[in-house]
Write an enzyme that holds these catalytic residues in place. Structure first.
Site, PDB file in Angstrom:
ATOM      1  N   TYR A  64       0.825  -1.103  -0.105  1.00  0.00           N
ATOM      2  CA  TYR A  64      -0.069  -0.044   0.162  1.00  0.00           C
ATOM      3  C   TYR A  64       0.756   1.158  -0.062  1.00  0.00           C
ATOM      4  O   TYR A  64       0.667   2.273  -0.981  1.00  0.00           O
ATOM      5  CB  TYR A  64      -0.749   0.069   1.138  1.00  0.00           C
ATOM      6  N   GLY A 159       0.703  -7.107   0.636  1.00  0.00           N
ATOM      7  CA  GLY A 159      -0.540  -7.620   1.522  1.00  0.00           C
ATOM      8  C   GLY A 159      -1.843  -7.461   0.670  1.00  0.00           C
ATOM      9  O   GLY A 159      -2.658  -8.273   1.054  1.00  0.00           O
ATOM     10  N   ASN A 163      -4.964 -10.382   1.671  1.00  0.00           N
ATOM     11  CA  ASN A 163      -5.702  -9.901   2.748  1.00  0.00           C
ATOM     12  C   ASN A 163      -7.132 -10.299   2.600  1.00  0.00           C
ATOM     13  O   ASN A 163      -7.692 -10.398   1.446  1.00  0.00           O
ATOM     14  CB  ASN A 163      -5.431  -8.740   3.081  1.00  0.00           C
ATOM     15  N   GLY A 164      -7.725  -9.939   3.437  1.00  0.00           N
ATOM     16  CA  GLY A 164      -9.333 -10.026   3.428  1.00  0.00           C
ATOM     17  C   GLY A 164     -10.220  -8.915   2.819  1.00  0.00           C
ATOM     18  O   GLY A 164     -11.395  -9.109   2.842  1.00  0.00           O
ATOM     19  N   MET A 166     -10.854  -6.094   3.658  1.00  0.00           N
ATOM     20  CA  MET A 166     -11.961  -5.276   4.649  1.00  0.00           C
ATOM     21  C   MET A 166     -11.219  -3.857   4.829  1.00  0.00           C
ATOM     22  O   MET A 166      -9.984  -3.694   5.075  1.00  0.00           O
ATOM     23  CB  MET A 166     -11.935  -5.792   5.760  1.00  0.00           C
ATOM     24  N   GLU A 404     -14.003  -8.595  13.289  1.00  0.00           N
ATOM     25  CA  GLU A 404     -14.478  -9.022  12.108  1.00  0.00           C
ATOM     26  C   GLU A 404     -15.125 -10.500  12.462  1.00  0.00           C
ATOM     27  O   GLU A 404     -14.239 -11.276  13.240  1.00  0.00           O
ATOM     28  CB  GLU A 404     -13.465  -9.029  11.307  1.00  0.00           C
ATOM     29  N   HIS A 489      -1.592  -7.983  10.940  1.00  0.00           N
ATOM     30  CA  HIS A 489      -1.658  -6.650  11.031  1.00  0.00           C
ATOM     31  C   HIS A 489      -0.474  -6.032  11.897  1.00  0.00           C
ATOM     32  O   HIS A 489      -0.828  -5.449  12.586  1.00  0.00           O
ATOM     33  CB  HIS A 489      -2.990  -6.106  11.561  1.00  0.00           C
ATOM     34  N   GLY A 517       3.006   0.613   6.931  1.00  0.00           N
ATOM     35  CA  GLY A 517       2.623   0.346   8.001  1.00  0.00           C
ATOM     36  C   GLY A 517       3.434   0.525   9.281  1.00  0.00           C
ATOM     37  O   GLY A 517       3.088   0.763  10.526  1.00  0.00           O
ATOM     38  N   ASN A 527      -8.914  -3.010  11.123  1.00  0.00           N
ATOM     39  CA  ASN A 527      -7.823  -3.517   9.761  1.00  0.00           C
ATOM     40  C   ASN A 527      -7.086  -2.366   9.383  1.00  0.00           C
ATOM     41  O   ASN A 527      -7.829  -1.401   8.851  1.00  0.00           O
ATOM     42  CB  ASN A 527      -8.684  -4.438   8.888  1.00  0.00           C
ATOM     43  N   PHE A 529      -5.075  -1.476   6.370  1.00  0.00           N
ATOM     44  CA  PHE A 529      -4.746  -1.066   5.066  1.00  0.00           C
ATOM     45  C   PHE A 529      -5.302   0.434   4.416  1.00  0.00           C
ATOM     46  O   PHE A 529      -4.476   1.355   3.764  1.00  0.00           O
ATOM     47  CB  PHE A 529      -4.760  -2.025   4.118  1.00  0.00           C
TER      48      PHE A 529
HETATM   49  P1  FAE Z   1       2.833  -4.369   2.551  1.00  0.00           P
HETATM   50  O1  FAE Z   1       1.556  -4.660   2.060  1.00  0.00           O
HETATM   51  O2  FAE Z   1       3.283  -5.726   3.506  1.00  0.00           O
HETATM   52  O3  FAE Z   1       3.849  -4.620   1.400  1.00  0.00           O
HETATM   53  C1  FAE Z   1       5.420  -4.659   1.742  1.00  0.00           C
HETATM   54  C2  FAE Z   1       5.854  -5.287   0.314  1.00  0.00           C
HETATM   55  O4  FAE Z   1       7.316  -4.781   0.485  1.00  0.00           O
HETATM   56  C3  FAE Z   1       5.565  -6.338  -0.063  1.00  0.00           C
HETATM   57  O5  FAE Z   1       5.201  -6.750  -1.369  1.00  0.00           O
HETATM   58  C4  FAE Z   1       6.954  -7.088   0.251  1.00  0.00           C
HETATM   59  O6  FAE Z   1       7.235  -8.217  -0.418  1.00  0.00           O
HETATM   60  C5  FAE Z   1       8.148  -6.035  -0.133  1.00  0.00           C
HETATM   61  N1  FAE Z   1       9.248  -6.019   0.575  1.00  0.00           N
HETATM   62  C6  FAE Z   1       9.568  -6.444   1.837  1.00  0.00           C
HETATM   63  N2  FAE Z   1      10.733  -6.157   2.086  1.00  0.00           N
HETATM   64  C7  FAE Z   1      11.326  -5.821   0.736  1.00  0.00           C
HETATM   65  C8  FAE Z   1      12.774  -5.718   0.589  1.00  0.00           C
HETATM   66  N3  FAE Z   1      13.769  -5.699   1.399  1.00  0.00           N
HETATM   67  N4  FAE Z   1      13.040  -5.506  -0.638  1.00  0.00           N
HETATM   68  C9  FAE Z   1      12.168  -5.626  -1.650  1.00  0.00           C
HETATM   69  N5  FAE Z   1      10.605  -5.629  -1.440  1.00  0.00           N
HETATM   70  C10 FAE Z   1      10.321  -5.830  -0.065  1.00  0.00           C
HETATM   71  O7  FAE Z   1       3.105  -3.292   3.486  1.00  0.00           O
HETATM   72  N6  FAE Z   1      -5.836  -5.399   6.438  1.00  0.00           N
HETATM   73  C11 FAE Z   1      -6.777  -4.703   6.277  1.00  0.00           C
HETATM   74  O8  FAE Z   1      -6.909  -3.615   6.360  1.00  0.00           O
HETATM   75  N7  FAE Z   1      -7.996  -5.370   5.986  1.00  0.00           N
HETATM   76  C12 FAE Z   1      -8.089  -6.836   5.805  1.00  0.00           C
HETATM   77  O9  FAE Z   1      -8.891  -7.528   5.578  1.00  0.00           O
HETATM   78  C13 FAE Z   1      -6.703  -7.617   5.947  1.00  0.00           C
HETATM   79  N8  FAE Z   1      -6.682  -8.900   5.966  1.00  0.00           N
HETATM   80  C14 FAE Z   1      -5.474  -9.466   6.115  1.00  0.00           C
HETATM   81  C15 FAE Z   1      -5.366 -10.749   5.831  1.00  0.00           C
HETATM   82  C16 FAE Z   1      -4.143 -11.437   5.805  1.00  0.00           C
HETATM   83  C17 FAE Z   1      -4.007 -12.941   5.788  1.00  0.00           C
HETATM   84  C18 FAE Z   1      -2.814 -10.713   6.089  1.00  0.00           C
HETATM   85  C19 FAE Z   1      -1.675 -11.239   6.043  1.00  0.00           C
HETATM   86  C20 FAE Z   1      -2.892  -9.396   6.110  1.00  0.00           C
HETATM   87  C21 FAE Z   1      -4.416  -8.594   6.476  1.00  0.00           C
HETATM   88  N9  FAE Z   1      -4.400  -7.253   6.500  1.00  0.00           N
HETATM   89  C22 FAE Z   1      -5.336  -6.814   6.232  1.00  0.00           C
HETATM   90  C23 FAE Z   1      -3.225  -6.637   6.589  1.00  0.00           C
HETATM   91  C24 FAE Z   1      -2.771  -5.660   5.294  1.00  0.00           C
HETATM   92  O10 FAE Z   1      -2.668  -6.280   4.121  1.00  0.00           O
HETATM   93  C25 FAE Z   1      -1.681  -4.999   5.820  1.00  0.00           C
HETATM   94  O11 FAE Z   1      -1.689  -4.246   6.824  1.00  0.00           O
HETATM   95  C26 FAE Z   1      -0.995  -4.284   4.523  1.00  0.00           C
HETATM   96  O12 FAE Z   1      -0.792  -4.754   3.334  1.00  0.00           O
HETATM   97  C27 FAE Z   1       0.305  -3.405   5.123  1.00  0.00           C
HETATM   98  O13 FAE Z   1       0.922  -2.405   3.866  1.00  0.00           O
HETATM   99  P2  FAE Z   1       2.149  -1.973   3.793  1.00  0.00           P
HETATM  100  O14 FAE Z   1       2.128  -0.982   2.900  1.00  0.00           O
HETATM  101  O15 FAE Z   1       2.621  -1.616   5.057  1.00  0.00           O
END
Ligand code: FAE
Length: 547
Positions: A64, A159, A163-164, A166, A404, A489, A517, A527, A529
């Protein structure tokens, strides 16, 4: 697309001189590090060469925070290079699917694991036998940080792939408390609506929800919560609910109605590749490089940054190590990824002025998962949509939590109401980086998870008392009623206004920004994102206003 506002490897003599100095200082650093017992793998991270290319804007991570940064920069006319350690999930495999189904996992399912490693440890009391899947760059990572495991999405879209979907709004009071430097009015009037619009947040149609057999589990969850006067709420999301209705009618291939979510979703999910990343790439100013793992940042005296990047093969062997020089660096690697990169770089002397606040204020968003066993006259349905759309909202009560109502799409009737609660636990953890082991560690333990469990238990005990029901004890290790050792999260590590300025610029390091995050200090009350996206929009307004 061919790159960039990139200057080729610098040739003229002043640059060559700088490179020599750079190399000398790196050799000096290497000698110093070996004298304190650095392992071979850690010392191998030290860049031995000058930059292989120079870009104006470099974004690490395509979740995100990273996607917002890239899109906003490109929209304003800047060229952007994005690095992503995972792969791009856009081609079906031999089975015709991009992602695997729950029942047929393979290497696509999990990030370099021999076996599936799901949140539920057992089912009906029997240990879940996680099938062997063969190691590969799969979409779901379960990253161990000592006592705590965090689940993360890997690949272009981060993520959003797992993710779900939401997308609830946070409460103004929580934003005010956790992020006091954010203007709450502007956040709610400008940034959240903008994030919702760009993420294509939509809601399930009330008539479909009320009648659909796919949401019987949610209606049962609501009814039992309402029986003690609890408020239940609709939760908007980034699954295309019109598509879901067509799935229900059998008009289109099924995804949410075919058990897909946590291991990736083939259809219907409006993940970031269908929103921010699509807009970003449509500008033709953004290049995304996959299987590129950023391992170290070095601040240069002239205010630029050298980022060491390893190009990985399918088996995570390093094919090539390059150094990319950039004028502006945006970290979007997530709470764990960005914090790790900052701390490792500081430990290797690359970021000398990093604040001691980096690595602090981490939390699992007060997550705990649990389930209630309903009576036989309260079925939850054999068929369940994987996309949750209802929550029990108890934030402003003596048991502050937002739970949720989660599906359990097993294909059989389980009479199980399952919940993922976000609680207002005050517990926070702190990271440390161990150079000798080349390892990030977190000081979390079972006691730290207890507060979340106490809040959720006090809230849901009331439902159990009223309904004369009990918690399920057949889902988590040791017969535990509540999960304690994992989070979906992860939040914090480079908290806004503590490790960074009020807009995400890392203290002591101009033009180095945290966009993800990691900025949120451990809890956001729902949640996360949508809040992460809105914060990144706010940050980019500030960056672009100064450009
Ligand atoms: P994120 O989306 O984790 O992106 C980080 C990216 O950086 C990833 O693609 C990594 O592969 C990449 N990366 C990491 N380190 C490196 C590196 N050293 N070099 C190159 N690339 C790298 O970060 N949140 C909601 O609001 N609603 C939901 O319904 C929900 N359900 C979820 C269900 C599951 C099973 C999971 C695991 C998470 C869920 N979340 C949900 C959490 C949400 O997906 C998460 O908070 C966000 O994706 C975080 O966003 P960021 O931009 O922080």
């Amino acid at each position: 697309m061919k790159v960039m506002a990139s200057t080729p490897t610098p040739q003229p003599s002043p640059e060559t001189t700088k490179r020599k100095i750079h190399r000398r200082s790196l050799l000096g650093a290497a000698a110093a590090l070996s004298s304190i017992g650095l392992t071979r793998s850690a010392s191998a991270m030290i860049p031995r060469q000058g930059p292989t290319e120079h870009v104006n804007h470099l974004v690490i991570g395509t979740g995100y925070g990273g996607s917002v940064a890239a899109y906003r920069l490109a929209q304003a006319g800047h060229r952007v290079l994005m690095l992503e350690m995972g792969k791009r999930w856009n081609k079906p495999s031999a089975d015709g699917q991009v992602f695997t189904k729950m029942v047929k996992p393979d290497w696509r399912s999990m990030w370099y694991r021999d076996r599936l490693a799901m949140p539920l440890d057992r089912f009906l009391g029997l240990k879940v036998v996680n099938p062997s899947i063969g190691k590969g760059p799969g979409v779901l990572d379960r990253r161990n940080l000592g006592y705590m495991d965090v689940f993360l999405g890997r690949g272009v879209g981060g993520g959003s792939l797992v993710n779900g979907a939401m997308a609830p709004r946070p409460r103004p009071s929580v934003i005010q408390r956790e992020l006091p430097m954010v203007d709450v009015q502007a956040f709610f009037n400008t940034y959240l609506p903008r994030a919702e619009q760009r993420l294509r947040v939509n809601s399930i149609r009330p008539e479909f929800y009320a009648k659909s057999r796919w949401y019987q589990y949610a209606r049962t969850g609501e009814r039992t919560a309402q029986s003690v006067g609890y408020r239940t709420v609709n939760v908007p999301g980034t699954y295309d609910f019109r598509y879901m209705e067509r799935e229900a009618k059998g008009e289109v291939p099924r995804s949410a109605l075919d058990g897909q979510v946590i291991l990736g979703n083939d259809h219907g999910k409006l993940d970031l590749t269908k929103t921010y990343l699509k807009y970003a790439e449509a500008t033709k100013r953004v290049e995304i490089r996959t299987s590129h793992h950023a391992t170290q940042i070095k601040a240069l005296p002239n205010g630029r940054y050298d980022v060491t990047v390893e190009l990985k093969d399918f088996h995570w062997n390093t094919l090539k190590t390059v150094v990319i020089r950039t004028n502006h660096l945006y970290l979007g690697a997530g709470s764990i990824g960005s914090t790790e990169l900052l701390m490792r770089s500081a430990a290797l002397d690359g970021l000398k002025r990093l604040s001691h606040e980096v690595g602090k204020h981490w939390g699992p968003n007060g997550n705990t998962m649990f389930a209630r066993a309903n009576h036989i006259w309260h079925p939850t349905g054999m068929r369940q949509s994987t996309i949750p759309v209802r929550g029990v909202d108890l934030w402003d009560t003596d048991t502050p939590c937002f739970a949720e109502i989660t599906p359990m799409p097993t294909g059989i009737e389980t009479w199980c109401s399952m919940y993922l609660a976000v609680t207002d636990s005050p517990e926070r953890g702190q990271f440390a980086y161990n150079l000798a082991k080349n390892q990030l560690s977190l000081d979390w333990n079972q006691a730290r998870s207890e507060k979340a469990v106490q809040i959720a238990k006090a809230a849901f005990d009331r439902i159990n008392r009223k309904q004369a029901t009990i918690y399920r004890t057949d889902l988590f290790e040791g017969g535990a009623k509540f999960s304690r050792n994992f989070s979906y999260h992860p939040l914090g590590g480079a908290a806004l206004g503590r490790a960074t300025d009020a807009f995400g610029q890392v203290l002591g390091h101009p033009h180095l920004y945290v966009t993800d995050g990691a900025l949120i200090p451990g809890v956001v009350g729902v949640n996360p994102f949508l809040t992460i996206t809105a914060l990144a929009e706010r940050l980019m307004d500030q960056v672009l206003s100064q450009a």
